[in-house]
Write a protein that holds these residues in place. Structure first.
Motif, PDB file in Angstrom:
ATOM      1  N   UNK A 150       0.846  -0.982  -0.269  1.00 12.20           N
ATOM      2  CA  UNK A 150       0.493   0.168  -0.269  1.00 12.20           C
ATOM      3  C   UNK A 150       0.884   0.989   0.093  1.00 12.20           C
ATOM      4  N   UNK A 151       2.010   1.134   0.467  1.00  7.38           N
ATOM      5  CA  UNK A 151       2.924   2.445   0.683  1.00  7.38           C
ATOM      6  C   UNK A 151       3.720   2.709  -0.432  1.00  7.38           C
ATOM      7  N   UNK A 152       3.371   1.562  -1.523  1.00  8.18           N
ATOM      8  CA  UNK A 152       4.347   1.362  -2.984  1.00  8.18           C
ATOM      9  C   UNK A 152       6.096   1.071  -2.636  1.00  8.18           C
ATOM     10  N   UNK A 153       5.975   0.605  -1.761  1.00  6.58           N
ATOM     11  CA  UNK A 153       7.222  -0.241  -1.161  1.00  6.58           C
ATOM     12  C   UNK A 153       7.300  -1.807  -2.048  1.00  6.58           C
ATOM     13  N   UNK A 154       8.078  -2.397  -2.102  1.00  2.00           N
ATOM     14  CA  UNK A 154       8.321  -4.174  -2.448  1.00  2.00           C
ATOM     15  C   UNK A 154       7.073  -4.609  -1.715  1.00  2.00           C
ATOM     16  N   UNK A 155       6.515  -4.994  -1.913  1.00  5.65           N
ATOM     17  CA  UNK A 155       5.740  -6.282  -0.887  1.00  5.65           C
ATOM     18  C   UNK A 155       6.674  -8.008  -0.733  1.00  5.65           C
ATOM     19  N   UNK A 156       8.041  -7.654  -0.388  1.00  9.26           N
ATOM     20  CA  UNK A 156       8.355  -9.100   0.204  1.00  9.26           C
ATOM     21  C   UNK A 156       7.780 -10.156   0.240  1.00  9.26           C
ATOM     22  N   UNK A 157       7.191 -10.086   1.412  1.00 10.17           N
ATOM     23  CA  UNK A 157       6.080 -11.234   1.882  1.00 10.17           C
ATOM     24  C   UNK A 157       4.740 -11.875   1.059  1.00 10.17           C
ATOM     25  N   UNK A 158       4.562 -10.778  -0.003  1.00  6.92           N
ATOM     26  CA  UNK A 158       3.656 -11.070  -1.237  1.00  6.92           C
ATOM     27  C   UNK A 158       4.296 -11.733  -2.225  1.00  6.92           C
ATOM     28  N   UNK A 159       5.751 -11.667  -2.322  1.00  5.15           N
ATOM     29  CA  UNK A 159       6.575 -12.515  -3.249  1.00  5.15           C
ATOM     30  C   UNK A 159       7.563 -13.740  -2.961  1.00  5.15           C
ATOM     31  N   UNK A 160       7.798 -14.212  -1.610  1.00  2.55           N
ATOM     32  CA  UNK A 160       8.540 -15.279  -0.928  1.00  2.55           C
ATOM     33  C   UNK A 160       6.942 -15.847  -0.886  1.00  2.55           C
ATOM     34  N   UNK A 161       5.517 -16.020  -0.805  1.00  5.26           N
ATOM     35  CA  UNK A 161       4.985 -16.376  -0.929  1.00  5.26           C
ATOM     36  C   UNK A 161       4.133 -17.178  -2.570  1.00  5.26           C
ATOM     37  N   UNK A 167       9.515 -21.228 -10.391  1.00  7.43           N
ATOM     38  CA  UNK A 167       9.787 -19.727 -10.287  1.00  7.43           C
ATOM     39  C   UNK A 167      11.411 -20.457 -10.417  1.00  7.43           C
ATOM     40  N   UNK A 168      12.348 -19.699 -11.154  1.00 11.16           N
ATOM     41  CA  UNK A 168      13.580 -19.860 -11.888  1.00 11.16           C
ATOM     42  C   UNK A 168      14.616 -18.228 -11.540  1.00 11.16           C
ATOM     43  N   UNK A 169      13.509 -17.577 -11.125  1.00 17.58           N
ATOM     44  CA  UNK A 169      14.528 -16.403 -11.122  1.00 17.58           C
ATOM     45  C   UNK A 169      13.738 -15.509 -10.344  1.00 17.58           C
ATOM     46  N   UNK A 170      13.910 -14.755  -8.768  1.00 20.48           N
ATOM     47  CA  UNK A 170      12.869 -13.507  -8.173  1.00 20.48           C
ATOM     48  C   UNK A 170      14.344 -12.290  -8.593  1.00 20.48           C
ATOM     49  N   UNK A 171      13.815 -11.879  -9.550  1.00 20.75           N
ATOM     50  CA  UNK A 171      14.143 -10.232  -9.419  1.00 20.75           C
ATOM     51  C   UNK A 171      13.507  -9.107  -8.725  1.00 20.75           C
ATOM     52  N   UNK A 172      15.052  -8.186  -8.143  1.00 18.74           N
ATOM     53  CA  UNK A 172      14.405  -7.131  -7.513  1.00 18.74           C
ATOM     54  C   UNK A 172      15.674  -5.776  -7.848  1.00 18.74           C
ATOM     55  N   UNK A 173      14.710  -4.665  -8.083  1.00 19.39           N
ATOM     56  CA  UNK A 173      15.547  -2.817  -8.088  1.00 19.39           C
ATOM     57  C   UNK A 173      15.860  -2.326  -6.496  1.00 19.39           C
ATOM     58  N   UNK A 174      16.710  -2.691  -6.389  1.00 17.02           N
ATOM     59  CA  UNK A 174      17.104  -2.218  -4.641  1.00 17.02           C
ATOM     60  C   UNK A 174      17.883  -0.584  -4.709  1.00 17.02           C
ATOM     61  N   UNK A 175      17.238   0.457  -5.236  1.00 16.17           N
ATOM     62  CA  UNK A 175      16.515   1.166  -5.003  1.00 16.17           C
ATOM     63  C   UNK A 175      15.569   0.841  -6.062  1.00 16.17           C
ATOM     64  N   UNK A 176      14.058   0.355  -5.945  1.00 16.89           N
ATOM     65  CA  UNK A 176      13.323   0.690  -7.168  1.00 16.89           C
ATOM     66  C   UNK A 176      13.276   1.628  -7.705  1.00 16.89           C
ATOM     67  N   UNK A 177      13.375   1.605  -9.505  1.00 16.84           N
ATOM     68  CA  UNK A 177      12.651   2.750  -9.737  1.00 16.84           C
ATOM     69  C   UNK A 177      11.296   2.200 -10.441  1.00 16.84           C
ATOM     70  N   UNK A 178      10.583   3.216 -10.661  1.00 19.13           N
ATOM     71  CA  UNK A 178      10.244   4.196 -10.194  1.00 19.13           C
ATOM     72  C   UNK A 178      10.355   5.251  -9.317  1.00 19.13           C
TER      73      UNK A 178
END
Length: 377
Positions: A150-161, A167-178
């Motif tokens: 809800x705060x526009x951050x990456x939902x790590x819990x949702x992704x872990x679930x 799933x072969x690859x989990x991709x994240x941009x940190x800090x995130x763009x945009x």
């Protein structure tokens, strides 16, 4: 250095920094070449704040290297790649065989999308710099997107679930763009521990050097400790070399070999490599570059507040500003010769503006209150 830029910086808090860079010693030929290159950079009179570029680079050390090595452009570049690879490996305490240098981090990220996407799905946030995932989808790979929190951050819990079978690859941009939001180091490390037994974790750290604590915020130590992690970096941002296309990945030897097998080029851009080698450890320039970005970011945030608006917390060289209509603001700013981003898909309530030259940021800051009153008062 143009007189207008010099005089502007003389009154800024960066005095003695960027204004003192010894670019005048590079020779008249470089100045003449830059003046005769209308096909690159902003249009005449344009404040270019839409592309997350760093106009205070390349460093003087990089420009000297470009001038000195241009005459060698008839030769391939394998020894230059080897040297830059060794420099990166030495700094980060890994083997050269764990480093992959490419034509910008984009080439490497695209290679990863193909190499891992052919083994399984790529799990990623719903909103991030997904150019390379979209490239993979055009080649037939599957991407699974998880909505942001809800705060526009990456939902790590949702992704872990979602990081289960298939799933072969989990991709994240940190800090995130945009969004510009940084995932806290502890949270990302905990996430890595959960997902890497099942899939490779790819962390795009294009903006890492601009965060408050770059070393703490990087996941390169996980690579050193043997985790199934790939970290990508670029010379496009703090080094100011976006058009010179040099990037790299740090990972395990096996992952590095897998990435290399999917690269679309070999060797690299001689001028870009020479510039990267020359400026990689150019601490004075990097400090000045970072200072300019941070000053520009503060100017944007101050202007946003004065306009009665809010922005997401940023650890990058851009700010994601909450607005009623991003496309309307983009078009209004364009009328003033100020280029910013419009809406990202359905996220039409956020406007991304990059730091750019400080005098250009000042133009945006001056126009924003008037634009918001005109559009939404």
């Amino acid at each position: 250095m143009p007189t207008s830029r010099r005089s502007f910086l003389a009154g800024a808090s960066l005095a003695g920094g960027l204004g003192a860079l010894p670019v005048s010693g590079l020779g008249a030929s470089i100045t003449a070449a830059a003046a005769a290159a209308p096909d690159f950079g902003p249009k005449a009179g344009q404040a270019l704040l839409s592309r997350n570029e760093n106009p205070y680079g390349p460093a003087p050390s990089a420009l000297r290297a470009i001038a000195d090595t241009a005459k060698m452009g008839c030769y391939y570049t394998e020894r230059g790649v080897e040297r830059l690879t060794a420099m990166i490996a030495e700094r980060h305490g890994v083997l050269p065989s764990q480093v992959v240098v490419g034509e910008g981090s984009t080439e490497i990220l695209c290679a990863i999308a193909l190499a891992w996407g052919r083994k399984g799905a790529i799990l990623c946030p719903d909103l991030f710099w997904d150019f390379t995932v979209l490239y993979g989808e055009r080649q037939g790979i599957t991407a699974l997107r998880v909505p942001l929190a809800a705060d526009m951050s990456v939902d790590l819990g949702g992704m872990a679930a979602r990081a289960g079978d298939g799933v072969a690859l989990v991709q994240i941009c940190n800090p995130n763009n945009p969004t510009g939001i940084l995932i806290p180091s502890a949270a990302l490390r905990s996430f890595a521990a959960k997902v890497t037994p099942q899939a490779t974790l790819l962390v795009d750290e294009a903006y890492n050097e601009l965060t408050d604590r770059p070393e703490d915020n990087s996941m390169i130590d996980l690579v050193r400790n043997g985790a199934d992690v790939i970290v990508c970096r670029t010379f496009s941002k703090i080094y100011g070399m976006a058009g010179m296309r040099v990037g790299y990945a740090i990972t395990s030897e096996a992952n590095a070999q897998r990435i290399r097998s999917h690269l679309m080029s070999f060797g690299g851009n001689l001028s870009g490599l020479a510039a990267a080698i020359a400026s990689y450890n150019d601490t004075p320039f990097l400090d000045q570059s970072r200072a300019a970005v941070l000053e520009g970011r503060a100017m944007i945030l101050d202007a946003v507040a004065k306009a009665g608006m809010t922005a997401l917390p940023s650890q990058t060289n851009f700010v994601f500003v909450q607005v009623p209509d991003a496309n309307a603001l983009r078009d209004a700013m364009a009328e003033r010769g100020i280029a910013i981003r419009g809406a990202y898909g359905r996220w039409s309530g956020y406007s991304r503006v990059s730091t750019g030259k400080l005098e250009d940021v000042a133009r945006y800051a001056a126009a924003l209150p008037e634009m918001t009153k005109r559009l939404w008062a």
